[in-house]
Design a protein around this motif. Sequence first.
Motif, mmCIF file in Angstrom:
data_model
loop_
_atom_site.group_PDB
_atom_site.id
_atom_site.type_symbol
_atom_site.label_atom_id
_atom_site.label_comp_id
_atom_site.label_asym_id
_atom_site.label_seq_id
_atom_site.Cartn_x
_atom_site.Cartn_y
_atom_site.Cartn_z
ATOM 1 N N ALA A 75 0.792 -1.048 -0.043
ATOM 2 C CA ALA A 75 -0.053 0.047 0.203
ATOM 3 C C ALA A 75 0.778 1.324 -0.217
ATOM 4 C CB ALA A 75 -0.862 -0.069 1.130
ATOM 5 N N THR A 76 2.278 1.143 0.249
ATOM 6 C CA THR A 76 3.113 2.214 0.393
ATOM 7 C C THR A 76 4.186 2.024 -0.549
ATOM 8 O OG1 THR A 76 3.820 1.682 2.544
ATOM 9 C CG2 THR A 76 2.193 3.286 2.466
ATOM 10 N N LEU A 133 -7.957 0.479 -1.678
ATOM 11 C CA LEU A 133 -8.242 -0.802 -0.552
ATOM 12 C C LEU A 133 -9.654 -0.925 -0.443
ATOM 13 C CD1 LEU A 133 -5.195 -0.077 1.895
ATOM 14 C CD2 LEU A 133 -5.469 -2.244 0.163
ATOM 15 N N HIS A 134 -10.453 0.233 -0.163
ATOM 16 C CA HIS A 134 -11.927 0.161 -0.066
ATOM 17 C C HIS A 134 -12.381 -0.101 -1.023
ATOM 18 C CE1 HIS A 134 -12.198 1.591 4.283
ATOM 19 N NE2 HIS A 134 -11.551 3.016 3.896
ATOM 20 N N ALA A 135 -12.176 -0.202 -2.138
ATOM 21 C CA ALA A 135 -12.864 -0.518 -3.415
ATOM 22 C C ALA A 135 -12.595 -2.157 -3.640
ATOM 23 C CB ALA A 135 -12.428 0.389 -4.775
ATOM 24 N N HIS A 136 -11.596 -2.544 -3.134
ATOM 25 C CA HIS A 136 -11.136 -4.031 -3.073
ATOM 26 C C HIS A 136 -11.389 -4.658 -2.016
ATOM 27 C CE1 HIS A 136 -9.550 -1.723 -6.746
ATOM 28 N NE2 HIS A 136 -9.803 -2.977 -7.442
ATOM 29 N N PRO A 137 -12.423 -5.023 -1.655
ATOM 30 C CA PRO A 137 -12.511 -5.879 -0.201
ATOM 31 C C PRO A 137 -12.090 -7.325 -0.506
ATOM 32 C CG PRO A 137 -14.661 -5.253 -0.988
ATOM 33 C CD PRO A 137 -13.805 -4.461 -1.746
ATOM 34 N N THR A 139 -9.713 -9.003 -1.299
ATOM 35 C CA THR A 139 -9.225 -9.459 -2.634
ATOM 36 C C THR A 139 -7.534 -9.690 -2.484
ATOM 37 O OG1 THR A 139 -8.801 -7.273 -3.089
ATOM 38 C CG2 THR A 139 -10.720 -8.131 -4.061
ATOM 39 N N ALA A 140 -6.861 -9.758 -1.257
ATOM 40 C CA ALA A 140 -5.559 -9.807 -1.156
ATOM 41 C C ALA A 140 -5.301 -10.719 -0.065
ATOM 42 C CB ALA A 140 -4.671 -8.581 -1.211
ATOM 43 N N ASP A 141 -4.173 -11.706 -0.032
ATOM 44 C CA ASP A 141 -3.961 -12.455 1.212
ATOM 45 C C ASP A 141 -3.396 -11.403 2.119
ATOM 46 O OD1 ASP A 141 -4.606 -14.923 0.077
ATOM 47 O OD2 ASP A 141 -2.633 -14.953 -0.971
ATOM 48 N N VAL A 142 -2.504 -10.720 1.897
ATOM 49 C CA VAL A 142 -1.785 -9.621 2.730
ATOM 50 C C VAL A 142 -1.799 -8.182 2.129
ATOM 51 C CG1 VAL A 142 0.588 -9.293 3.923
ATOM 52 C CG2 VAL A 142 -0.298 -11.616 3.413
ATOM 53 N N VAL A 143 -1.774 -7.205 3.167
ATOM 54 C CA VAL A 143 -1.763 -6.003 2.916
ATOM 55 C C VAL A 143 -0.092 -5.423 3.477
ATOM 56 C CG1 VAL A 143 -2.525 -3.466 2.657
ATOM 57 C CG2 VAL A 143 -3.832 -5.207 2.324
ATOM 58 N N LEU A 144 0.687 -4.663 3.020
ATOM 59 C CA LEU A 144 1.890 -4.586 3.577
ATOM 60 C C LEU A 144 1.880 -2.946 3.565
ATOM 61 C CD1 LEU A 144 4.824 -4.825 4.698
ATOM 62 C CD2 LEU A 144 5.384 -4.859 2.164
ATOM 63 N N ILE A 145 2.137 -2.277 4.667
ATOM 64 C CA ILE A 145 2.326 -0.876 4.753
ATOM 65 C C ILE A 145 3.475 -0.565 5.636
ATOM 66 C CG2 ILE A 145 0.963 0.951 6.154
ATOM 67 C CD1 ILE A 145 -1.603 -0.613 6.161
ATOM 68 N N ASP A 146 4.271 0.275 5.002
ATOM 69 C CA ASP A 146 5.471 0.869 5.433
ATOM 70 C C ASP A 146 5.350 2.338 5.433
ATOM 71 O OD1 ASP A 146 7.884 1.276 6.384
ATOM 72 O OD2 ASP A 146 8.899 0.525 4.573
ATOM 73 N N PRO A 147 4.760 3.165 6.164
ATOM 74 C CA PRO A 147 4.493 4.516 5.920
ATOM 75 C C PRO A 147 5.786 5.431 6.371
ATOM 76 C CG PRO A 147 3.427 3.625 7.904
ATOM 77 C CD PRO A 147 3.927 2.391 7.217
ATOM 78 N N PRO A 180 -7.510 0.515 8.789
ATOM 79 C CA PRO A 180 -8.798 -0.223 8.812
ATOM 80 C C PRO A 180 -9.244 -0.616 7.112
ATOM 81 C CG PRO A 180 -9.184 2.153 9.144
ATOM 82 C CD PRO A 180 -7.688 1.857 9.419
ATOM 83 N N ALA A 181 -8.710 0.228 6.183
ATOM 84 C CA ALA A 181 -8.664 -0.118 4.916
ATOM 85 C C ALA A 181 -8.165 -1.280 4.451
ATOM 86 C CB ALA A 181 -8.241 1.238 3.912
ATOM 87 N N ALA A 182 -7.041 -1.222 5.047
ATOM 88 C CA ALA A 182 -5.935 -2.700 4.865
ATOM 89 C C ALA A 182 -6.831 -4.041 5.283
ATOM 90 C CB ALA A 182 -4.743 -2.425 5.191
ATOM 91 N N LEU A 183 -7.469 -3.596 6.504
ATOM 92 C CA LEU A 183 -8.011 -4.835 7.277
ATOM 93 C C LEU A 183 -9.195 -5.258 6.377
ATOM 94 C CD1 LEU A 183 -7.507 -3.734 10.787
ATOM 95 C CD2 LEU A 183 -6.679 -5.808 9.839
ATOM 96 N N ALA A 184 -9.858 -4.455 5.718
ATOM 97 C CA ALA A 184 -10.888 -4.800 4.927
ATOM 98 C C ALA A 184 -10.707 -5.352 3.498
ATOM 99 C CB ALA A 184 -11.762 -3.590 4.501
ATOM 100 N N CYS A 185 -9.482 -5.241 3.263
ATOM 101 C CA CYS A 185 -9.090 -5.793 1.884
ATOM 102 C C CYS A 185 -8.110 -7.015 2.052
ATOM 103 C CB CYS A 185 -7.841 -4.831 1.159
ATOM 104 S SG CYS A 185 -7.292 -5.292 -0.276
ATOM 105 N N ALA A 186 -7.387 -7.378 3.203
ATOM 106 C CA ALA A 186 -6.800 -8.498 3.388
ATOM 107 C C ALA A 186 -7.518 -9.589 3.976
ATOM 108 C CB ALA A 186 -5.459 -8.344 4.641
#
Length: 229
Positions: A75-76, A133-137, A139-147, A180-186
């Motif tokens: 995501a980043t 992420l909100h548009a693709h609930p 749909t992925a096994d994992v979402v990675l965030i490194d802000p 929260p957006a990532a939790l909805a996608c992963a």
Amino acid sequence: MSTRADPPLPHAASFRLEQDRDRLVLRAEHLPNYAPIGVDWASDDIRRRIRGGKRQLLGRAVGLHKYPQTSIVDATAGLGRDAYVLASLGAELTLLERCEQTAALLADALQRVPDDPAISRMRLFATEAVVWLHAHPATADVVLIDPMYPHSGKQALAKKEMQVLRALSGGDEDADALLPAALACATRRVVVKRPLKAPPLANATPNFRIMGSQARYDIYLPARGSTET
């Protein structure tokens, strides 16, 4: 240890994309002594990380040692280093990058070596990650965030590359909205990279952590019944 802050950047910060031989680079025109930034996935550091295999810290954090063909949304994406390492280890990567100039550098890198098997497992979207992420609930096994961690003015002098990217993007002050957006996608887990002493993203306690010597990975499990540990 030095506690010098990053040097203040001029109000009239100016950036330019330009072709440098075989690749696109970003030049900070207001910082003429800084080298231009480009995407380099053939560096010794990247190769070393790939040789480290699926049980390296990042591979374990995303669960690649258990699920070799994991689908991951970065995501980043930034300059795509983590994404390229994971794709080289067999994962399917979706890269999200909202900064137009950084996305252009990524697109250039993806086009330069089309025969690289890792490249075939990577796709890029120049978009706001929260919106995507909100548009693709689910749909992925994992979402990675490194802000980018907010700059306090008390940190040691950041690398020049990070100074430029922070000035270009304005930092990630809105990163809390990603969780929260990532939790909805992963469907399996959300992985957040943080400095060792940093508070958790959105002050949300992770389900578990994987600790490294310089950073940690906070792991969050979606509420749809995942039992991973």
